[in-house]
Each structure stands twice: as structure tokens, then as C-alpha cells.
Design a protein around this motif. Structure first.
Motif, PDB file in Angstrom:
ATOM      1  N   UNK A 286       0.862  -1.185   0.000  1.00 51.77           N
ATOM      2  CA  UNK A 286       0.000   0.000   0.000  1.00 51.77           C
ATOM      3  C   UNK A 286       0.898   1.234   0.000  1.00 51.77           C
ATOM      4  N   UNK A 287       1.597   1.495  -1.116  1.00 52.06           N
ATOM      5  CA  UNK A 287       2.641   2.535  -1.115  1.00 52.06           C
ATOM      6  C   UNK A 287       2.109   3.934  -0.831  1.00 52.06           C
ATOM      7  N   UNK A 288       0.864   4.199  -1.190  1.00 55.00           N
ATOM      8  CA  UNK A 288       0.306   5.543  -0.970  1.00 55.00           C
ATOM      9  C   UNK A 288      -0.533   5.644   0.298  1.00 55.00           C
ATOM     10  N   UNK A 289      -0.681   4.538   1.000  1.00 54.05           N
ATOM     11  CA  UNK A 289      -1.459   4.557   2.235  1.00 54.05           C
ATOM     12  C   UNK A 289      -2.954   4.637   2.028  1.00 54.05           C
ATOM     13  N   UNK A 290      -3.427   4.412   0.791  1.00 52.12           N
ATOM     14  CA  UNK A 290      -4.860   4.528   0.527  1.00 52.12           C
ATOM     15  C   UNK A 290      -5.662   3.443   1.231  1.00 52.12           C
ATOM     16  N   UNK A 291      -5.136   2.223   1.234  1.00 49.80           N
ATOM     17  CA  UNK A 291      -5.857   1.121   1.874  1.00 49.80           C
ATOM     18  C   UNK A 291      -5.931   1.329   3.381  1.00 49.80           C
ATOM     19  N   UNK A 292      -4.833   1.748   3.963  1.00 52.66           N
ATOM     20  CA  UNK A 292      -4.828   2.014   5.399  1.00 52.66           C
ATOM     21  C   UNK A 292      -5.744   3.191   5.732  1.00 52.66           C
ATOM     22  N   UNK A 293      -5.717   4.218   4.894  1.00 50.74           N
ATOM     23  CA  UNK A 293      -6.602   5.362   5.125  1.00 50.74           C
ATOM     24  C   UNK A 293      -8.062   4.981   4.994  1.00 50.74           C
ATOM     25  N   UNK A 294      -8.391   4.122   4.030  1.00 48.61           N
ATOM     26  CA  UNK A 294      -9.780   3.709   3.840  1.00 48.61           C
ATOM     27  C   UNK A 294     -10.289   2.928   5.038  1.00 48.61           C
ATOM     28  N   UNK A 295      -9.371   2.204   5.716  1.00 48.67           N
ATOM     29  CA  UNK A 295      -9.749   1.450   6.917  1.00 48.67           C
ATOM     30  C   UNK A 295      -9.671   2.300   8.184  1.00 48.67           C
TER      31      UNK A 295
END
Length: 576
Positions: free
Chosen positions: A525-534
Motif C-alpha cells: 500500500x505505497x500511498x497509504x490509501x488502503x490504510x486510510x480507507x480502513x
């Protein structure tokens, strides 16, 4: 079985005073059900009553999860013969669901994407938005909205169900009687070739706002009917307005009443005109009157092809409970809202998505029957939210004399001059995925995002190829999905392996751009989008349900995670 005089479905299905060339709808053949040749009453795990967008979404969702079901519908087509296209605006959450079901590409190819909305009072623009600039929308692989006639989506769902081959679609099968006991429900069904009876463990009522099941079960509900009257026109014409959602609170070309303007598929525009409260429905729907109305808006020389036109009166209804014995109410059977903000058909799609994975988990023995109680908890909360939001819009558009009208006039006047007042303009708060704040299967904590929907954001597979959240949900195949962010200790990795071996959970380690994986199943998740979505940060985990909602979040692979998994599957009676 003796032959019956099967009464064909009415041409407009209770729509009155309609006019226009109409839509060409597909027709599906009647196939005599096997029960007609047998005296034995067959029991099915799931029977869905109603082949509209809600029932078909549930049928497709169950088929995707490998759950056998029967869907019965009294008509032999999708949509409403001779009537309007009904729903037209489909939200990002619905589009994410449709991607999981395998029909998003068909919808995107046929429909019209939009994200900009503009609201006018007279000739002044008093409010605007671009949903792509809002965090709730811009990271998903699906657009904020696609406009497409509802029957197209229903037709795509039928095609997909037939491709999957798990759910049986029975056209021209009308429910005529119903009874239930502690063990099952029994349905009497009428067809052109005779009547038959079937039993069901679970009955889904997706028959719409005139639900016979709701009447037979004597389901209590709240109802509100106002005096707001509209005339809806689906038209093709020579003038091409911008591909945006345009609304007028006070349209000079409609006697200073409201107007909505949307482009749909096939270059058909949906124009909604607010009428006088005492307007005659037959008169306002006359073709010559509609043409005159269109000429006032688009000019006397506009060339118009009227596809469909008809009057509409908005009302709101909401049941007190969405489960009654073996019956689950869904879509318009459970609630009716005014169409402001696209909260009608989209919430029916979400109802179906919510119940499908729970039925599948219970029927496959992977979850306790108690899990099904959360359907009522979660989707009733969503129904109540949507009714309240749309009722506030209805009051803004048709204010009562006194304080409501004073507020609206003041808001419009201020919005013409001051940006701060523009958010007070309410022509429909656009639908988003409803959060769940009181579910027995979510684990809530002060810093938890449990009950929130996760956008279909992008990440990178271990081999560098692009992926998205729906790909992970597909890989989980109806099980819970545990996303573990950051490094894993040897002890945590061992606990995860044991956990995934003992419970219906699939686990994935989520790493940043760099970092060595400690799990075979990992993504980046290089841009942190998945972590941000969670909605988590640092070393954390997120427990994602098959419907894309967060069941729980936390930091350590320990007992609270195990408890959250048990709770998500209906195995714990306590609430956090």
C-alpha cells in the motif's frame, strides 16, 4: 394442478396518466416450475419474492456466493411496462457492489458518469459541488455517480444470474398466499399453468411499496404523505445541456417552483417539474402541456421526443422492524423515501448486499443464526437515516408557511451573496454508504471505525500488479478479511495462521513501499490509501466483512481480535 386464469401484470403497474413512446424492455419466457408436476411440497433455503433491482441484487449476490435460491416475479420483464425508467442515479457504494457482482463494466459502458451538481435560484447559482474533490468519493475505483435507467441494471443482473447458474428465476409466478410457523414459511404461487406451494427457510420480501407480505404480516410502519406534486418527463431533444446535475429551487420557467435535470443513457434526459399542490395529475401529464413546459425551459424551437411522462406524489414510510419470523423486508417493502439525493433504489441494493453474505455464512455453517438479527439492526438504522434526510429536503423544497418558509427564503437570499450560507441550500444530500452505529456484530471502541464502509481503493499485489479492495473480498470468497498493517512478529504470524485455520477468516499482511513480508499472503500500500480507507494508522489490523464494512479495528493480534471475529459471526451474545 388445474389450470388457472392467470391475470397478466398491468401495463403500467399502477402508474396513471402516463404518455410517451415508452421503453423497449426485454421479456423472459415462462417455464413451468417442477412443483406443478408433483404433489410434494419442496423446501428451499431462500425464496426471493420480487424481481426488481433489490431482489435481483440479492439473487445475484447469493449466486456469486454459491447459495441456491428461487426468485419469483409476477411479470415477465424488468422495469415497468409502459412506465418510467424509475430510479436513475446510482451511488459509488452501489457501483462498488455491482463490480463485485460482475456487472459494473456493463453499467459504465451504458450509463453516464457525473460528479458536478449545480443549484440555482432564479438565474443565480447558489450552490455547487464536485464529488470528485471530496474525500468520501475520490479514492474509489468507481465514480461518484452513474446515471442509467433502472431497467438496464435489472437486465444486467438477470444476465449475470443466468451466467452464474445457481439461482432459479421464475417469471410470471405470483405470490397469492403466505403462512409461517416456527419451522418454515409456506408460499402459494399462481402461474399461467396452475398454482403450487413451496416452503422456505428464509423469505425475502422485495415486492416494493405495495408489498402484499407487509399487509399479510400486519407490519407496523410510520407513514407521511405530503401535498407536493411533481411531473416527471423522460425526453430526448435537440438541445444538449451540460452533463451535470442541475436543480432549480425557484425556476422562472416553472412558475418559480423546483426543477431537476439529469442525463441518462441513450441520450435521454430526466426532467422533474414541481407542480402546484392542487395540480390535476391528468392535465399536467398531457403531452401538449409537457411540450409547452419543455419549450419554456429550452426554447420554442427545441425538438422533443417524449419517451415517458407521468405525475408523481412523494411520500415516506418506514417499518418498525425489517425481520418478521422467516421474512426479511428489503428495499421499498421496508421504507419509501422521496427521490432527493438518490436514497431509494441504492438503499435497496445495500439491503441486499448486507443480507446476502449473512445468509450465505449461516447456511454454509460458518456463522451462527444470531448473525441474521444484525440485518434488522443495521439496515433499519440506514432506512431511518435516509427517511429523515429526505424528509428534511422535502420540507425545504415545499416549506410550510411560517418558520420553514422564512428559513428557506433567508437561506436563498444569503446564499446569493455569501459562500457560508450555500451549504444551507438543501436540494438533496447525495447518498453515501450508511454507517452502522448500533450493530451487535460490530466491535465499537473510541478509536475504532467499526460500522463504516471501506472504499474500493487501490493497492499493489506482491508482484507489483494493481489491485483493489473488491479483489481482496473476492479472494476471501465470503469469509471475513483480516488486513494486518505493518511488520508482524513471529508470535503474531503464528497466531494468525492458527486463527485462519480455525475460523472463516482470510488474512493479508499490508506493507508500505518497502519492508520484508512475514506472511505468504501480502500486498503493498505505497500511498497509504488502503490504510486510510480502513481509518487506522501505524501497526494495526482491520477486520473487513464481505459487504465491505469494517467489523472492528485494533492494534494487537490478541484476544480482542478473536472476540471481534466471534462477534462478527454472531457467536457472541455480548456487545462491546
Amino acid at each position: 394442478m388445474s389450470l388457472t386464469a392467470y391475470k397478466e401484470t398491468a401495463h403500467t403497474n399502477s402508474y396513471q396518466f402516463t404518455a410517451g413512446t415508452g421503453y423497449e424492455l426485454p421479456e423472459y419466457p415462462f417455464v413451468a416450475p417442477p412443483e406443478l408436476k408433483s404433489e410434494q411440497v419442496v423446501r428451499h433455503p431462500v425464496v426471493i419474492v420480487g424481481g426488481g433491482i433489490t431482489g435481483l441484487t440479492l439473487a445475484c449476490s447469493l449466486a456469486r456466493l454459491g447459495v441456491k435460491a428461487v426468485l419469483i416475479d409476477e411479470d415477465n420483464t424488468v422495469g415497468v411496462k409502459g412506465a418510467s425508467s424509475r430510479g436513475i442515479c446510482y451511488t459509488q457504494k452501489s457501483l462498488e457492489i455491482f463490480e463485485r457482482l460482475g456487472i459494473f463494466e456493463r453499467i459504465a459502458a451504458k450509463g453516464v458518469q457525473w460528479s458536478v451538481g449545480r443549484t440555482f435560484a432564479g438565474d443565480d447559482e447558489v450552490y455547487s459541488f464536485d464529488l470528485r474533490q471530496q474525500g468520501n468519493f475520490h479514492l474509489s475505483s468507481q465514480p461518484p455517480f452513474i446515471n442509467i435507467q433502472q431497467f438496464y441494471i435489472e437486465g444486467f443482473l438477470v444476465e449475470r444470474i443466468q451466467e452464474l447458474g445457481v439461482v432459479e428465476l421464475r417469471w410470471q409466478n405470483r405470490l397469492t398466499a403466505f403462512e409461517q410457523n416456527a419451522e418454515c414459511a409456506t408460499l402459494t404461487v399462481e402461474t399461467p399453468a396452475g398454482s403450487y406451494r413451496i416452503e422456505a427457510e428464509h423469505v425475502i420480501d422485495a415486492t416494493g411499496s405495495h408489498s402484499p407480505l407487509r399487509k399479510w404480516l400486519n407490519v407496523p410502519f410510520d407513514s407521511r404523505r405530503g401535498d407536493d406534486r411533481w411531473c416527471i418527463a423522460d425526453v430526448r431533444f435537440s438541445t444538449r445541456p451540460p452533463v451535470e446535475r442541475h436543480t432549480w429551487i425557484e425556476a422562472p420557467f416553472n412558475e418559480n417552483r423546483a426543477v431537476w435535470q439529469h442525463l441518462m443513457a441513450d441520450n435521454v434526459w430526466r426532467i422533474d417539474y414541481q407542480m402546484a399542490p392542487n395540480a390535476d395529475p391528468e392535465y399536467v401529464s398531457r403531452e401538449d402541456v409537457v411540450r409547452e413546459r419543455l419549450q419554456r425551459q429550452f426554447g420554442a424551437d427545441v425538438q422533443v421526443d417524449i419517451v415517458w411522462v407521468g405525475p408523481y406524489a412523494y411520500r415516506s414510510e418506514c417499518v418498525h422492524g425489517m425481520r418478521h419470523g422467516h421474512v426479511y423486508l428489503m428495499g421499498d417493502s421496508a421504507k419509501v423515501v422521496s427521490p432527493f439525493g438518490a436514497r431509494g433504489g441504492n438503499t435497496g441494493v445495500a439491503d441486499a448486499d448486507n443480507l446476502a453474505w449473512k445468509l450465505a455464512a449461516v447456511l454454509r455453517g460458518k456463522a451462527a443464526p444470531a448473525l441474521l438479527a444484525s440485518y434488522d439492526q443495521e439496515r433499519l438504522e440506514a432506512a431511518q437515516q435516509n427517511v429523515n434526510v429526505t424528509n428534511r429536503t422535502a420540507r425545504f423544497l415545499r416549506p410550510a408557511d411560517g418558520s420553514e418558509r422564512l428559513f428557506r427564503d433567508a437561506a436563498i437570499g444569503l446564499a446569493r451573496q455569501y459562500p457560508f450560507a450555500r451549504s444551507l441550500i438543501n436540494t438533496g444530500r447525495m447518498a453515501v454508504a450508511n454507517p452502522y452505529s448500533r450493530s451487535s456484530v460490530c466491535t465499537y471502541a473510541p478509536t475504532s471505525a467499526a460500522g463504516q464502509s471501506v472504499q474500493n481503493v487501490h493497492f499493489a499485489w506482491a508482484n507489483g500488479q494493481p489491485g483493489k479492495v473488491n479483489d481482496l473480498l473476492d479472494w476471501a470468497a465470503g469469509d471475513l478479511l483480516l488486513l494486518v498493517f505493518g511488520d508482524l512478529s513471529a508470535a503474531s504470524a503464528q497466531r494468525l495462521r492458527r486463527l485462519c485455520g480455525d475460523a472463516p477468516v482470510r488474512s493479508v499482511q499490508v506493507l508500505g513501499k518497502d519492508g520484508a513480508p512475514q506472511a505468504l499472503e501480502h500486498v503493498r500500500d505505497p500511498n497509504g490509501h488502503l490504510q486510510g480507507a480502513c481509518q487506522v494508522s501505524g501497526h494495526a489490523w482491520a477486520l473487513l466483512r464481505p459487504d465491505g464494512y469494517l467489523a472492528a479495528t485494533g492494534e494487537t493480534i490478541n484476544t480482542p481480535l478473536i472476540e471481534a471475529i466471534e462477534r462478527s459471526l454472531g457467536l457472541r451474545g455480548d456487545t462491546p
